[in-house]
Design a protein around this motif. Structure first.
Motif, PDB file in Angstrom:
ATOM      1  N   GLY A  43       0.822  -1.212   0.000  1.00 49.44           N
ATOM      2  CA  GLY A  43       0.000   0.000   0.000  1.00 49.44           C
ATOM      3  C   GLY A  43       0.855   1.260   0.000  1.00 49.44           C
ATOM      4  N   LEU A  44       1.975   1.211   0.751  1.00 49.29           N
ATOM      5  CA  LEU A  44       2.875   2.367   0.769  1.00 49.29           C
ATOM      6  C   LEU A  44       3.434   2.640  -0.630  1.00 49.29           C
ATOM      7  CD1 LEU A  44       4.450   4.504   2.352  1.00 49.29           C
ATOM      8  CD2 LEU A  44       6.202   2.749   2.795  1.00 49.29           C
ATOM      9  N   LEU A  45       3.831   1.556  -1.326  1.00 53.04           N
ATOM     10  CA  LEU A  45       4.370   1.716  -2.670  1.00 53.04           C
ATOM     11  C   LEU A  45       3.327   2.269  -3.624  1.00 53.04           C
ATOM     12  CD1 LEU A  45       6.609   1.318  -4.765  1.00 53.04           C
ATOM     13  CD2 LEU A  45       5.812  -1.066  -5.034  1.00 53.04           C
ATOM     14  N   LEU A  46       2.108   1.732  -3.547  1.00 57.00           N
ATOM     15  CA  LEU A  46       1.055   2.212  -4.442  1.00 57.00           C
ATOM     16  C   LEU A  46       0.680   3.659  -4.111  1.00 57.00           C
ATOM     17  CD1 LEU A  46      -1.223  -0.962  -4.543  1.00 57.00           C
ATOM     18  CD2 LEU A  46       0.155  -0.028  -6.421  1.00 57.00           C
ATOM     19  N   ALA A  47       0.660   4.007  -2.833  1.00 51.98           N
ATOM     20  CA  ALA A  47       0.359   5.390  -2.451  1.00 51.98           C
ATOM     21  C   ALA A  47       1.428   6.348  -2.982  1.00 51.98           C
ATOM     22  CB  ALA A  47       0.256   5.491  -0.923  1.00 51.98           C
ATOM     23  N   MET A  48       2.672   5.902  -2.916  1.00 49.00           N
ATOM     24  CA  MET A  48       3.744   6.740  -3.468  1.00 49.00           C
ATOM     25  C   MET A  48       3.566   6.922  -4.981  1.00 49.00           C
ATOM     26  SD  MET A  48       5.805   7.595  -0.942  1.00 49.00           S
ATOM     27  CE  MET A  48       7.400   7.928  -1.646  1.00 49.00           C
ATOM     28  N   LEU A  49       3.111   5.867  -5.661  1.00 49.44           N
ATOM     29  CA  LEU A  49       2.915   5.953  -7.108  1.00 49.44           C
ATOM     30  C   LEU A  49       1.755   6.881  -7.480  1.00 49.44           C
ATOM     31  CD1 LEU A  49       3.507   2.272  -8.282  1.00 49.44           C
ATOM     32  CD2 LEU A  49       4.978   4.265  -8.635  1.00 49.44           C
ATOM     33  N   THR A  50       0.841   7.123  -6.556  1.00 53.87           N
ATOM     34  CA  THR A  50      -0.256   8.051  -6.859  1.00 53.87           C
ATOM     35  C   THR A  50       0.142   9.510  -6.674  1.00 53.87           C
ATOM     36  OG1 THR A  50      -1.123   7.985  -4.585  1.00 53.87           O
ATOM     37  CG2 THR A  50      -1.976   6.340  -6.148  1.00 53.87           C
ATOM     38  N   GLY A  51       1.310   9.769  -6.068  1.00 51.76           N
ATOM     39  CA  GLY A  51       1.684  11.160  -5.810  1.00 51.76           C
ATOM     40  C   GLY A  51       3.029  11.579  -6.357  1.00 51.76           C
ATOM     41  N   VAL A  52       4.044  10.774  -6.160  1.00 45.54           N
ATOM     42  CA  VAL A  52       5.407  11.172  -6.534  1.00 45.54           C
ATOM     43  C   VAL A  52       5.554  11.458  -8.032  1.00 45.54           C
ATOM     44  CG1 VAL A  52       7.825  10.423  -6.585  1.00 45.54           C
ATOM     45  CG2 VAL A  52       6.424   9.992  -4.554  1.00 45.54           C
ATOM     46  N   PRO A  53       4.968  10.665  -8.945  1.00 44.64           N
ATOM     47  CA  PRO A  53       5.140  10.969 -10.383  1.00 44.64           C
ATOM     48  C   PRO A  53       4.636  12.355 -10.806  1.00 44.64           C
ATOM     49  CG  PRO A  53       4.324   8.743 -10.095  1.00 44.64           C
ATOM     50  CD  PRO A  53       4.246   9.401  -8.752  1.00 44.64           C
ATOM     51  N   LEU A  54       3.831  12.994  -9.974  1.00 47.49           N
ATOM     52  CA  LEU A  54       3.326  14.322 -10.343  1.00 47.49           C
ATOM     53  C   LEU A  54       4.451  15.353 -10.484  1.00 47.49           C
ATOM     54  CD1 LEU A  54       0.170  14.537  -8.035  1.00 47.49           C
ATOM     55  CD2 LEU A  54       0.283  13.907 -10.454  1.00 47.49           C
ATOM     56  N   VAL A  55       5.625  15.044  -9.945  1.00 46.75           N
ATOM     57  CA  VAL A  55       6.752  15.971 -10.068  1.00 46.75           C
ATOM     58  C   VAL A  55       7.085  16.230 -11.536  1.00 46.75           C
ATOM     59  CG1 VAL A  55       9.207  16.289  -9.543  1.00 46.75           C
ATOM     60  CG2 VAL A  55       7.674  15.315  -7.822  1.00 46.75           C
ATOM     61  N   VAL A  56       6.901  15.231 -12.385  1.00 43.89           N
ATOM     62  CA  VAL A  56       7.242  15.369 -13.811  1.00 43.89           C
ATOM     63  C   VAL A  56       5.977  15.358 -14.660  1.00 43.89           C
ATOM     64  CG1 VAL A  56       9.568  14.431 -13.610  1.00 43.89           C
ATOM     65  CG2 VAL A  56       7.621  12.870 -13.945  1.00 43.89           C
ATOM     66  N   ALA A  57       4.871  15.816 -14.101  1.00 46.91           N
ATOM     67  CA  ALA A  57       3.599  15.749 -14.825  1.00 46.91           C
ATOM     68  C   ALA A  57       3.607  16.616 -16.074  1.00 46.91           C
ATOM     69  CB  ALA A  57       2.456  16.169 -13.900  1.00 46.91           C
ATOM     70  N   ARG A  58       4.240  17.784 -16.039  1.00 48.09           N
ATOM     71  CA  ARG A  58       4.241  18.674 -17.214  1.00 48.09           C
ATOM     72  C   ARG A  58       5.178  18.184 -18.309  1.00 48.09           C
ATOM     73  NH1 ARG A  58       1.517  23.514 -15.728  1.00 48.09           N
ATOM     74  NH2 ARG A  58       1.152  23.475 -13.481  1.00 48.09           N
ATOM     75  N   ARG A  59       6.155  17.371 -17.931  1.00 49.55           N
ATOM     76  CA  ARG A  59       7.065  16.836 -18.950  1.00 49.55           C
ATOM     77  C   ARG A  59       6.443  15.652 -19.660  1.00 49.55           C
ATOM     78  NH1 ARG A  59      13.255  15.970 -17.406  1.00 49.55           N
ATOM     79  NH2 ARG A  59      13.000  18.236 -17.282  1.00 49.55           N
ATOM     80  N   TRP A  60       5.819  14.736 -18.923  1.00 44.53           N
ATOM     81  CA  TRP A  60       5.163  13.562 -19.524  1.00 44.53           C
ATOM     82  C   TRP A  60       3.744  13.453 -18.979  1.00 44.53           C
ATOM     83  CZ3 TRP A  60      10.163  12.298 -17.171  1.00 44.53           C
ATOM     84  CH2 TRP A  60      11.199  12.312 -18.092  1.00 44.53           C
ATOM     85  N   PRO A  61       2.853  14.314 -19.423  1.00 45.06           N
ATOM     86  CA  PRO A  61       1.504  14.344 -18.826  1.00 45.06           C
ATOM     87  C   PRO A  61       0.715  13.052 -19.018  1.00 45.06           C
ATOM     88  CG  PRO A  61       1.608  15.702 -20.814  1.00 45.06           C
ATOM     89  CD  PRO A  61       3.016  15.314 -20.480  1.00 45.06           C
ATOM     90  N   ALA A  62       0.773  12.459 -20.197  1.00 46.69           N
ATOM     91  CA  ALA A  62      -0.016  11.241 -20.446  1.00 46.69           C
ATOM     92  C   ALA A  62       0.517  10.080 -19.621  1.00 46.69           C
ATOM     93  CB  ALA A  62       0.009  10.901 -21.937  1.00 46.69           C
ATOM     94  N   ALA A  63       1.839   9.916 -19.578  1.00 44.06           N
ATOM     95  CA  ALA A  63       2.423   8.807 -18.824  1.00 44.06           C
ATOM     96  C   ALA A  63       2.152   8.959 -17.333  1.00 44.06           C
ATOM     97  CB  ALA A  63       3.924   8.756 -19.079  1.00 44.06           C
TER      98      ALA A  63
END
Length: 441
Positions: A43-63
């Motif tokens: 659950g910790l890993l999945l929770a991190m995956l729901t938030g941490v990738p937002l750091v590069v959201a403007r570079r790869w928005p679809a991914a």
């Protein structure tokens, strides 16, 4: 500002990660459901995956949207109490912001992805055995939140597009203004070069006449010869100053003010009087400051007309300057030399006494003629087959001054006319003050 987007993404990633972990660790918002999955390593890993990738959201928005959406759906499938999908909401906002104006295909893909998120959550919950109608209110809220993010992103995108278009118009206007300034500077330098040519030509003509007078009067009238030499020196010094001013203007962006007041024309007339030309001047109308182009045209046309009167006349000229309501008129008339140019002229006598006689030289090699110096009257030129036997309008070389005057007048929408009658040559020019008056002509 380019740094605002990445900073917002980093802040959103931090907030989404922390809030999601807090919700999962507390068993959801409000009363925890029976059978929920307690937060563990998965659950910790999945929770991190729901938030941490937002750091590069403007570079790869679809991914990024795909990763955080899948991670949140997996959390729900594994019975983790994810009551607020913060990561997918922000990822949807950035996706629409980036792809909303990137073409029909990407715009459609972004809209479908955002709208399809909640239906996919519903399918996942159904597979898990959850009664959809029991959580329909929560799911509807999620769908409204997703739709709100889509509209917010569209509004932000359109506002940013309008700002970009406005900035581009400003930049284009600045480029056009800069180009206009460069063109204006080039035109101004061309005009200055032409003024330099006219000023130098005028001075050389005066020097030529006065030098001829000094040579002819050297033995007969030393005082008159010295006065002629003094005039040559004065004209030469004034020409040097004029040339220095114009060359300086050509080398720099700063151009000295145009002589746009009537005093400049009076000073020009006084200068020719000092050079030996007898002038009868008349100023009519209400004197006024002139526009830049009109001021230069009037000044140079009058200067050229007086130079012609000096070279080809009998030593006298009449000048009329009329300041009208919409235009100014300049008329210069002078008696033409009947036989040969009068290179040397007797100056005014002192206290009305008769001056000594002098000889005038024909510019084309004609015989010298007798010049009576009584009371400063101009003598008659000698006979001979000099170049000045040809009328002014028919001279192969003298016509350039007339052409220049005509060009200056017509460029301003004015009129230029010459006439010869009873041995008197006249130049008459009309110069409108402004473009409106020129257009009506």
């Amino acid at each position: 500002m380019k740094w605002r987007g990445p900073v917002l993404d980093a802040m959103a990633a931090a907030v989404a990660t922390v809030v999601t972990l807090a919700i999962l660790s507390e068993g959801g918002l409000g009363t925890a459901d029976q059978g929920y999955h307690v937060l563990d390593e998965a659950g910790l890993l999945l929770a991190m995956l729901t938030g941490v990738p937002l750091v590069v959201a403007r570079r790869w928005p679809a991914a990024v949207f795909t990763v955080v959406s899948v991670a949140s759906i997996v959390l729900l499938h594994m019975r983790y109490p994810l009551d607020i999908p913060l990561g997918p909401l922000y990822a949807a906002y950035v996706l629409v912001l980036a792809w909303g104006g990137a073409g029909t295909l990407r715009r459609t893909v972004s809209a479908v992805a955002v709208v399809a998120y909640v239906p996919l959550v519903m399918v996942t919950l159904s597979l898990r055995g959850v009664d959809i109608w029991a959580v329909f209110t929560e799911l509807s809220t999620w769908e409204l939140a997703m739709t709100g993010m889509w509209f917010a992103a569209e509004r932000t995108r359109l506002r940013q597009a309008a700002l970009d278009a406005a900035e581009e118009r400003v930049r284009r206007s600045e480029r056009e203004a800069e180009r206009e300034n460069r063109l204006a500077a080039a035109e101004e330098r061309t005009r200055i070069a032409r003024e330099l040519h006219d000023s130098a030509g005028h001075a050389i003509n005066v020097i030529l006449v006065q030098a001829g007078a000094a040579r002819l009067l050297h033995t007969r009238d030393p005082e008159a010869s010295l006065r002629a030499i003094g005039t040559v020196e004065e004209v030469a010094r004034a020409t040097i100053v004029d040339i220095d001013r114009m060359v300086h203007a050509l080398r720099t962006e700063d151009v000295e003010p145009v002589p746009a007041d009537p005093a400049a024309l009076r000073e020009l007339l006084e200068h020719h009087r000092r050079s030996g030309l007898q002038l009868a001047t008349t100023f009519g109308g209400e004197q006024r400051s002139l526009p830049r182009s009109v001021a230069w045209a009037a000044y140079r046309i009058l200067q050229e007309a007086l130079t012609n009167a000096t070279r080809h006349g009998n030593g006298s000229a009449a000048v009329e300057v009329e300041y009208g309501t919409h235009a100014m008129e300049i008329a210069v008339s002078n008696r033409t030399a009947a036989n040969g140019a009068n290179a040397g002229r007797r100056s005014e006598g002192t206290n009305g006494s008769n001056g000594s006689n002098g000889n005038g030289a024909s510019a084309g090699g004609g015989n010298t003629g007798n010049l009576s110096g009584a009371n400063g009257d101009t003598g008659t030129g000698g006979t001979g087959g000099g170049a000045n036997d040809t009328p002014l309008g028919d001279r192969p070389n003298g016509g350039h001054g007339l052409i220049g005057m005509r060009e200056r007048a017509t460029l301003l929408g004015g009129t230029f006319a010459t006439a010869t009658e009873a041995g008197t040559f006249q130049v008459r020019v009309q110069l409108p003050y402004d473009a409106t008056a020129r257009a009506t002509r």
